[in-house]
Design a protein around this motif. Structure first.
Motif: not given
Length: 475
Positions: A5-14, A76-94
């Motif tokens: 009802e709030m428009g929350m997607p299920g297994s959608a990618t961003y 330091p925050v960039d796409i690489v350090t973020l991927a190292e901190a958490r390679p996979m998101l909870s919805d299965g996306q990299r």
């Protein structure tokens, strides 16, 4: 794809298309995350008013959480350090793909603050909807209407606070100084005023009715505290043409009107209430008083069942619709408390709420209060601020405490001589002045001759001289 009802997607990618809604903006959420990744110096600024729950899209919320963790751990925050901190998101996306695409598609980091404000606004809007839905469900389940409304108002106040920009809640002194100097200059040139005068020059020496201040007027029953409070409201409304809001828990609104006519027109209140005793001189005086009051912005509220939330709402409504110059409340001890605490605790909470409301509305808030019986045990019967009844919190919250003292057993008291004791004054001197109580007209006026009491200590002293007179009203 299905949405709740709030428009929350299920297994959608961003990047999946989502239904348009005023309750969220995924584009703004992507841009906030992308700005943080592209320019890590923005992380603290953008995070000041955001938390994980402000993001509608689960992937955005999760990436935001990882960014915060890296920042706390000085990584330091960039796409690489973020991927190292958490390679996979909870919805299965990299993480690498999600973070990289967000950063790449961010239009401009220069507008990052705008994106963040939009995310926050939509988050508050969703919470408003959820609060309303909760109220509907409570009503349908049989909850009491008053309880539901009280919870609804508490939720709204919390949401108002959430919607505030934290960076605007504090300022450096260098930002404030120009305003302060301009204010001094405008007051020097009589272009603005510090506040309203009381109509009693001897009291004006100590007190100004200034915005945001809580002014407590206390006295024993029959001392004239209501007369003084209503007189101040009349002064602001009739003389200064600023809206005065009077809450009366003791008198009906027609009683207050009779008192105002008596005070302004110098018509004995007894004649007005009886009607048949009106004299030839009374009629033109009453007509003149009515003429002044008819167009005066004096607002009266005599509902004795008002709670603190009612007072707050009425004050906000009057200010929004008519402007507001001053508020008078008669009296604090009669306001119903909330919760199951002792009366002392309830009055303490009410006092704190009134102090906050005075600051919020930006007007002088004149609160009437009772005194306990302690003054009767003293030789001269003079009260002090510690004699305030119901709660010591009233004394603590007050910017000014004015004690109305008249000994009706003494000669001067029988003549109406009344001492106004300024026993607390955060912004000026303490002291006392003496005024004339004109009981027939239910008003205070200046005392001709300026009678002063001999002593302010607890010792009995003989009355020195008959320097009091009939008194005169201030111009």
């Amino acid at each position: 794809m299905s949405y709740d009802e709030m428009g929350m997607p299920g297994s959608a990618t961003y990047l999946d298309p989502v239904p348009e809604s005023r309750l969220y903006s995924h584009e703004s959420e992507y841009a906030v995350i992308g700005s943080m990744i592209k320019q890590s110096a923005l992380i603290d600024e953008l995070s000041a008013n955001l938390d994980r729950n402000d993001f509608h899209h689960p992937a955005c919320a999760e990436v935001f959480e990882v960014i915060q963790a890296c920042q706390r751990n000085q990584i330091p925050v960039d796409i690489v350090t973020l991927a190292e901190a958490r390679p996979m998101l909870s919805d299965g996306q990299r993480m690498l793909a999600v973070a990289g695409t967000m950063a790449q598609n961010t239009p401009s980091t220069a507008n990052a603050a705008v994106y963040a404000r939009e995310v926050r606004r939509r988050a508050v809007a969703r919470r408003v909807v959820m609060a309303a839905q909760s109220m509907i469900e409570s009503l349908q389940d049989g909850a009491a209407l008053d309880d539901v409304l009280a919870k609804g108002q508490q939720a709204w106040l919390a949401l108002e606070a959430e919607g505030m920009d934290t960076s605007r809640r504090y300022r450096f002194v260098g930002e404030i100084l120009p305003e302060a100097i301009n204010t001094v200059d405008s007051r020097f040139n009589r272009q603005s005023i510090l506040g309203y005068d009381t109509g009693l020059p001897s009291l004006d020496h100590y007190v100004t009715l200034s915005p945001g201040r809580m002014i407590v007027i206390a006295g024993a029953p029959g001392s004239g505290k209501t007369t003084l409070g209503l007189g101040l409201a009349e002064r602001v409304a009739v003389h200064h043409k600023a809206t005065s809001l009077v809450f009366s828990f003791e008198m009906e609104d027609d009683e207050l009107v009779y008192r105002s006519i008596a005070s302004i027109g110098q018509v004995p209140l007894k004649h007005l209430t009886e009607g048949h005793s009106m004299t030839d001189d009374d009629w033109p005086r009453m007509t003149a008083a009515v003429s002044k009051l008819m167009d005066a912005p004096l607002v009266l509220c005599d509902d004795a069942s008002l709670t603190m939330k009612d007072i707050r709402q009425i004050g906000r409504t009057v200010k929004r619709n008519h402007g507001l110059g001053a508020v008078v409340l008669d009296y604090i001890g009669l306001i119903p408390g909330e919760g199951n605490g002792s009366r002392y605790e309830q009055v303490s909470a009410i006092s704190k709420a009134l102090k906050r409301l005075a600051k919020e509305l930006g007007v002088p808030f004149i609160v009437l209060a009772q005194l306990n019986r302690a003054p009767n045990t003293r030789g001269n019967k003079r009260p002090t601020k510690s004699d305030l009844r119901d709660s010591g919190q009233i004394e603590a919250d007050a910017d000014v405490v004015i004690l109305v003292h008249r000994d009706d057993e003494s000669d001067e008291g029988k003549a109406g001589v009344t001492e106004l004791i300024v026993d607390k004054n955060r912004h000026g001197p303490k002291g006392s002045c003496n005024v004339q109580h004109q009981g027939a007209f239910h008003r205070f006026v200046e005392l001709i001759g300026g009678y002063r009491f001999d002593s302010e200590d607890d010792d009995d002293r003989p009355f020195a001289g008959r320097q009091y007179g009939k008194g005169r009203a201030s111009a």
